[in-house]
Each structure stands twice: as C-alpha cells, then as structure tokens.
Write a protein that holds these residues in place. Structure first.
Motif, PDB file in Angstrom:
ATOM      1  N   TYR A  89       9.340   3.243  -8.788  1.00 27.60           N
ATOM      2  CA  TYR A  89      10.488   2.348  -8.652  1.00 27.60           C
ATOM      3  C   TYR A  89      11.185   2.566  -7.311  1.00 27.60           C
ATOM      4  CZ  TYR A  89      15.180   0.442  -9.383  1.00 27.60           C
ATOM      5  OH  TYR A  89      16.356  -0.240  -9.235  1.00 27.60           O
ATOM      6  N   PHE A  90      11.459   3.820  -6.978  1.00 25.80           N
ATOM      7  CA  PHE A  90      12.151   4.119  -5.719  1.00 25.80           C
ATOM      8  C   PHE A  90      11.332   3.664  -4.513  1.00 25.80           C
ATOM      9  CE2 PHE A  90      15.553   6.160  -7.738  1.00 25.80           C
ATOM     10  CZ  PHE A  90      16.466   6.599  -6.794  1.00 25.80           C
TER      11      PHE A  90
ATOM     12  N   SER B 261      10.193  -0.225  -0.068  1.00 23.49           N
ATOM     13  CA  SER B 261       9.257  -1.165   0.551  1.00 23.49           C
ATOM     14  C   SER B 261       9.828  -2.579   0.576  1.00 23.49           C
ATOM     15  CB  SER B 261       7.932  -1.137  -0.207  1.00 23.49           C
ATOM     16  OG  SER B 261       6.992  -1.991   0.389  1.00 23.49           O
ATOM     17  N   LYS B 262      10.438  -3.002  -0.516  1.00 22.03           N
ATOM     18  CA  LYS B 262      11.019  -4.342  -0.601  1.00 22.03           C
ATOM     19  C   LYS B 262      12.089  -4.551   0.462  1.00 22.03           C
ATOM     20  CE  LYS B 262      13.660  -7.388  -3.684  1.00 22.03           C
ATOM     21  NZ  LYS B 262      14.353  -7.507  -4.994  1.00 22.03           N
ATOM     22  N   ASN B 263      12.830  -3.504   0.770  1.00 19.65           N
ATOM     23  CA  ASN B 263      13.939  -3.607   1.718  1.00 19.65           C
ATOM     24  C   ASN B 263      13.566  -3.144   3.128  1.00 19.65           C
ATOM     25  OD1 ASN B 263      16.610  -4.352   0.137  1.00 19.65           O
ATOM     26  ND2 ASN B 263      15.403  -3.035  -1.205  1.00 19.65           N
ATOM     27  N   ASN B 264      12.262  -3.117   3.376  1.00 22.46           N
ATOM     28  CA  ASN B 264      11.729  -2.811   4.715  1.00 22.46           C
ATOM     29  C   ASN B 264      12.192  -1.456   5.253  1.00 22.46           C
ATOM     30  OD1 ASN B 264      10.345  -5.353   4.986  1.00 22.46           O
ATOM     31  ND2 ASN B 264      12.345  -6.299   5.337  1.00 22.46           N
ATOM     32  N   ILE B 265      12.353  -0.499   4.335  1.00 20.28           N
ATOM     33  CA  ILE B 265      12.646   0.873   4.735  1.00 20.28           C
ATOM     34  C   ILE B 265      11.314   1.598   4.890  1.00 20.28           C
ATOM     35  CG2 ILE B 265      13.684   3.053   4.004  1.00 20.28           C
ATOM     36  CD1 ILE B 265      15.758   1.353   2.471  1.00 20.28           C
ATOM     37  N   LYS B 266      11.092   2.174   6.038  1.00 17.16           N
ATOM     38  CA  LYS B 266       9.822   2.829   6.315  1.00 17.16           C
ATOM     39  C   LYS B 266       9.612   4.017   5.387  1.00 17.16           C
ATOM     40  CE  LYS B 266       7.107   4.996  10.001  1.00 17.16           C
ATOM     41  NZ  LYS B 266       7.107   5.427  11.423  1.00 17.16           N
ATOM     42  N   ILE B 267       8.448   4.075   4.760  1.00 14.53           N
ATOM     43  CA  ILE B 267       8.089   5.212   3.917  1.00 14.53           C
ATOM     44  C   ILE B 267       7.195   6.134   4.732  1.00 14.53           C
ATOM     45  CG2 ILE B 267       6.947   5.957   1.797  1.00 14.53           C
ATOM     46  CD1 ILE B 267       7.590   3.182   0.624  1.00 14.53           C
TER      47      ILE B 267
ATOM     48  N   PHE C  18      10.598  -8.682 -10.448  1.00 11.39           N
ATOM     49  CA  PHE C  18      11.698  -8.395  -9.533  1.00 11.39           C
ATOM     50  C   PHE C  18      11.218  -8.222  -8.099  1.00 11.39           C
ATOM     51  CE2 PHE C  18      13.093  -6.670 -13.692  1.00 11.39           C
ATOM     52  CZ  PHE C  18      14.183  -7.512 -13.874  1.00 11.39           C
ATOM     53  N   PHE C  19       9.912  -8.176  -7.905  1.00 14.58           N
ATOM     54  CA  PHE C  19       9.368  -7.967  -6.576  1.00 14.58           C
ATOM     55  C   PHE C  19       8.442  -9.125  -6.189  1.00 14.58           C
ATOM     56  CE2 PHE C  19      10.687  -3.800  -7.990  1.00 14.58           C
ATOM     57  CZ  PHE C  19      11.236  -3.239  -6.848  1.00 14.58           C
TER      58      PHE C  19
ATOM     59  N   LYS D 100       0.848  -1.191   0.000  1.00 12.71           N
ATOM     60  CA  LYS D 100       0.000   0.000   0.000  1.00 12.71           C
ATOM     61  C   LYS D 100       0.882   1.238   0.000  1.00 12.71           C
ATOM     62  CE  LYS D 100      -3.774   2.348   2.354  1.00 12.71           C
ATOM     63  NZ  LYS D 100      -4.635   2.421   3.561  1.00 12.71           N
ATOM     64  N   ILE D 101       0.949   1.920  -1.133  1.00 15.22           N
ATOM     65  CA  ILE D 101       1.734   3.140  -1.255  1.00 15.22           C
ATOM     66  C   ILE D 101       0.816   4.233  -1.789  1.00 15.22           C
ATOM     67  CG2 ILE D 101       3.746   4.255  -2.281  1.00 15.22           C
ATOM     68  CD1 ILE D 101       4.984   1.492  -2.642  1.00 15.22           C
ATOM     69  N   ASN D 102       0.609   5.251  -0.992  1.00 18.54           N
ATOM     70  CA  ASN D 102      -0.304   6.319  -1.363  1.00 18.54           C
ATOM     71  C   ASN D 102       0.412   7.443  -2.104  1.00 18.54           C
ATOM     72  OD1 ASN D 102      -2.519   5.070   0.002  1.00 18.54           O
ATOM     73  ND2 ASN D 102      -1.688   5.832   1.929  1.00 18.54           N
TER      74      ASN D 102
END
Length: 235
Positions: free
Chosen positions: A181-182, A187-193, A234-235, A150-152
């Motif tokens: 992409y960024f 998100s894939k690398n569990n970096i909080k957005i 890739f994801f 979920k990316i708003n």
C-alpha cells in the motif's frame, strides 16, 4: 530526527540481542537525533517483561508502545507511526533479519533528499534463497500486471520516508498488505522509490509471522493479492 519504528510480536528470544544492537547503534551514532519506538503488538509471550527489564527502557532511551490485542501487522506499524515524533520515519522488524545499523547508514546517505521529501527508500534484500526470491519476484510481476508499476522486493525492510508523506495515506490496511500500500501510494504520487541493498540474515530465533514456511508464503501471497485486487480501483 529520525524515528525507528520496530514492531514486535512474540519475539522474546530476540529481544536481548536486538536491544544490545540498538545500544551499540545509539552509542556509535550519538551525533544523530534518533528516536526508537518499540511496538509490542499484542505479544502473548515474555516480550514485554524482557523489554521493561532492559537498561534502554529503564533509562528511557527507547519508547515502548504496547498494543493489548494484535489485530494485524500493519496496525502495529501504523500506531507506531502515529506515536513517533520524527520528521523522518523508518520501520523494520524486530527479528534481526535486517541490521538496524543499515537504517542509520541509509538515513545518513540520503538525508538531504529525505528532508526535501523527494524519495521513499526501501531495502533490497541480498543473499536470499531461490525459494524466497521466487515468491518475491512473483509478487513484483502481479504488481506490474495490476498497476503497471514495477516495484521490486515489496516486503523488504526497511521503509523510510518523510513524515509529510502521511498526508497521502488514507485508511491503510492493517495486515501484511501494509508495505505494498505504501509503495503504491508513493508511485501514484510520483515519489521516487529508491532501493538500497541490505544484507538479509536468517532468523536465528522465534517463528516467522509472515511468510516463513512454504504454506505461510502461499497464505500471505493470496491474502496480499486479494488486497491488491481490491485496491486496484483506487489506482
């Protein structure tokens, strides 16, 4: 140091107002180490001449990176990122729909987390029309469907992150798919957005390069969806 990457393509009608705003920003936040990189991404109007006439350029307060041929929005940002020196990197557009002052407010509020490489920060646009919000929401739904993420407000400005994040970036797209992409890499690398609410202003001069009109929004959406489907493996 924070580096502000500002891609510019045929923004001659916004250059003076943008630079006056940047001049105020530099004076108000003189205690911060701020690098400003203007990326002239193949402009065919009078943008570069106006940039070179301004006192910020003449006094070498801003850096100008000129790309002779525009091959894509993402390519301009990517070259700006490669050109800059800051440990914290931020990009936003030159059209003044986003207030540059908000970038430094965000930086000051989340400086500790940014230097600890804990988060990526993105804007969350306020005061948008139903028409614009509908397209934004639709893109978020497609992202959830394809990637389970979920990316708003995917294309909201600014994007801000630690330079070490670039170690995770491989062969980024060169078009308007650059933002998604960024965010997917983060998100894939569990970096909080982290979302930060920002006032979003109407473009008062020039022509939107991405999704200004209904036709352009459809074109941008279809192009981004095509990239997202290709990226799915890739994801």
């Amino acid at each position: 140091m924070i580096s502000l990457i500002i891609p510019c393509f045929n923004e001659e009608k916004n250059i003076e107002k943008l630079f006056n705003k940047l001049d105020l920003l530099i004076n108000e936040y003189s205690d911060e180490d701020i690098e400003i990189v203007i990326v002239n991404n193949g402009s065919t109007d009078n943008s570069e001449a106006l940039i070179k006439q301004h006192s910020l350029y003449l006094k070498e307060i801003i850096n100008l990176l000129t790309i002779e041929k525009n091959i894509g929005y993402g390519d301009g940002i990517n070259k700006g990122i490669n050109h800059c020196k800051g440990e914290i990197i931020c990009w936003f557009h030159a059209d003044l729909q986003f207030d540059p002052f908000d970038a430094i407010k965000i930086y000051k509020k989340y400086k500790l987390d940014l230097y600890k490489q804990k988060i990526m920060i993105k804007g969350k646009r306020l005061n948008r029309s139903f028409f614009d919000s509908f397209f934004t929401y639709s893109m978020s739904l497609f992202t959830l469907f394809l990637f389970g993420k979920k990316i708003n407000d995917i294309n909201a400005q600014p994007k801000m992150f630690n330079r070490n994040f670039l170690k995770l970036v491989e062969n980024p797209p060169i078009d308007f798919s650059y933002d998604i992409y960024f965010l997917l890499i983060a998100s894939k690398n569990n970096i909080k957005i982290k979302e930060y609410p920002v006032e979003w202003y109407d473009r008062n001069a020039g022509i939107a390069k991405g999704g200004g009109s209904f036709k352009l929004k459809i074109k941008l959406t279809l192009r981004t969806l095509k990239f997202m489907f290709n990226l799915k493996k890739f994801f």
